[in-house]
Design an enzyme around this catalytic site. Structure first.
Site, PDB file in Angstrom:
ATOM      1  N   HIS A 146       0.847  -1.199   0.000  1.00  0.00           N
ATOM      2  CA  HIS A 146       0.000   0.000   0.000  1.00  0.00           C
ATOM      3  C   HIS A 146       0.881   1.248   0.000  1.00  0.00           C
ATOM      4  O   HIS A 146       0.675   2.182  -0.771  1.00  0.00           O
ATOM      5  CB  HIS A 146      -0.910   0.023   1.230  1.00  0.00           C
ATOM      6  CG  HIS A 146      -2.209  -0.688   1.051  1.00  0.00           C
ATOM      7  ND1 HIS A 146      -2.286  -2.048   0.863  1.00  0.00           N
ATOM      8  CD2 HIS A 146      -3.494  -0.231   1.050  1.00  0.00           C
ATOM      9  CE1 HIS A 146      -3.561  -2.406   0.747  1.00  0.00           C
ATOM     10  NE2 HIS A 146      -4.315  -1.322   0.851  1.00  0.00           N
ATOM     11  N   HIS A 202       0.408  -3.701   9.054  1.00  0.00           N
ATOM     12  CA  HIS A 202       1.848  -3.499   8.875  1.00  0.00           C
ATOM     13  C   HIS A 202       2.468  -2.878  10.122  1.00  0.00           C
ATOM     14  O   HIS A 202       1.811  -2.127  10.857  1.00  0.00           O
ATOM     15  CB  HIS A 202       2.126  -2.591   7.676  1.00  0.00           C
ATOM     16  CG  HIS A 202       1.843  -3.229   6.354  1.00  0.00           C
ATOM     17  ND1 HIS A 202       2.633  -4.206   5.819  1.00  0.00           N
ATOM     18  CD2 HIS A 202       0.845  -3.016   5.456  1.00  0.00           C
ATOM     19  CE1 HIS A 202       2.145  -4.584   4.651  1.00  0.00           C
ATOM     20  NE2 HIS A 202       1.054  -3.879   4.409  1.00  0.00           N
TER      21      HIS A 202
END
Length: 271
Positions: A146, A202
């Protein structure tokens, strides 16, 4: 046309490699008991910025900005082609690089524990009982795709706008609205990267390194087609700045056109 076909083929090949690596299994890193707390964050089902939305923002934003600039400044087709080639190469290289690192490193995500043990009970052998696809995806934390795609696509948009607005040339320095307009895409990229930590998808290192990777590819590919941002012609691609070969031949001096000295009044001297 042949050169353009080759350029398109290179990008198609890179995107093909990226899609192929999406279906490969990552390295299964051993998780030590003392570090299991790093991966015990809750499993969030609904992300703040889903993957499809991230790809739409990263791919369509630079293309939309390029088209808007064409309408406003009435740029030619050559400039549009160069901009499209630059941003597509940045995105393609970024995808291949990010996925390659993901597969080799195999770092577990912050929510890996509940992907591996949906009931929250860990067995002594550390054998996952969860959905295999969900578990495999849980081993692809580093770096954040991302973050890398956001900084690649939106980072390129920032460089592109900075060049068009002359943010770093003598004529554009000191005009804050130009700088704010140019760095707005970077601000959006930062928000996308930070959202991945809020979703427990993450670790902060994943988002940070992903952003650095994306920004590096954005700048490298931008500079392949455009001059430095401090250059007075930074708003034009290199192709538009090249002097046509026909003009070079016309400007080149020949023996017939070379200046000659007047010979009147000159007499031969003794040899």
């Amino acid at each position: 046309m042949r050169e353009l076909a080759i350029e398109i083929g290179v990008r198609a090949l890179l995107f093909g490699v990226f899609v192929f690596t999406e279906f490969l299994d990552p390295f299964q890193r051993v998780i030590q008991p003392e570090e299991i707390w790093l991966y015990k964050n809750p499993l969030v089902q609904s992300d703040n910025i889903p993957t499809r939305l991230m790809f739409a923002i990263s791919f369509l934003t630079p293309l939309a900005v390029i088209c808007v600039v064409k309408i406003i400044r009435r740029t030619d087709k050559t400039e549009i082609k160069e901009a499209f080639l630059a941003v597509s190469l940045a995105l393609a290289l970024n995808g291949v690089c990010t996925n390659t690192i993901k597969l080799i490193v195999g770092r577990p995500r912050p929510d890996f524990f509940y992907r591996c043990f949906p009931d929250g009970v860990m067995n002594s052998e550390m054998r996952c009982t969860g959905d295999p696809d969900l578990v495999s995806e849980g081993r692809k934390s580093f770096p954040s795709i991302h973050s890398s795609f956001a900084f690649s696509g939106l980072g390129f948009t920032t460089f592109y706008l900075a060049g068009k607005l002359h943010c770093f040339t003598e004529s554009g320095r000191g005009k804050s609205w130009r700088l704010c307009a140019a760095i707005l895409p970077l601000y959006c990229a930062m928000m996308i990267a930070l959202s991945r930590m809020c979703d427990y998808k993450h670790h902060w290192q994943d988002s940070f390194v992903g952003g650095v990777i994306g920004l590096i590819f954005a700048y490298i590919c931008y500079r392949q087609h455009y001059p430095p941002l401090a250059n007075t012609a930074c708003h034009k691609p290199y192709v538009s700045l090249r002097v046509p070969t026909s003009l070079k031949k016309e400007e080149r001096p020949t023996a017939d056109s070379a200046p000659s000295l007047p010979l009147e009044g000159i007499t031969e001297g003794p040899v």
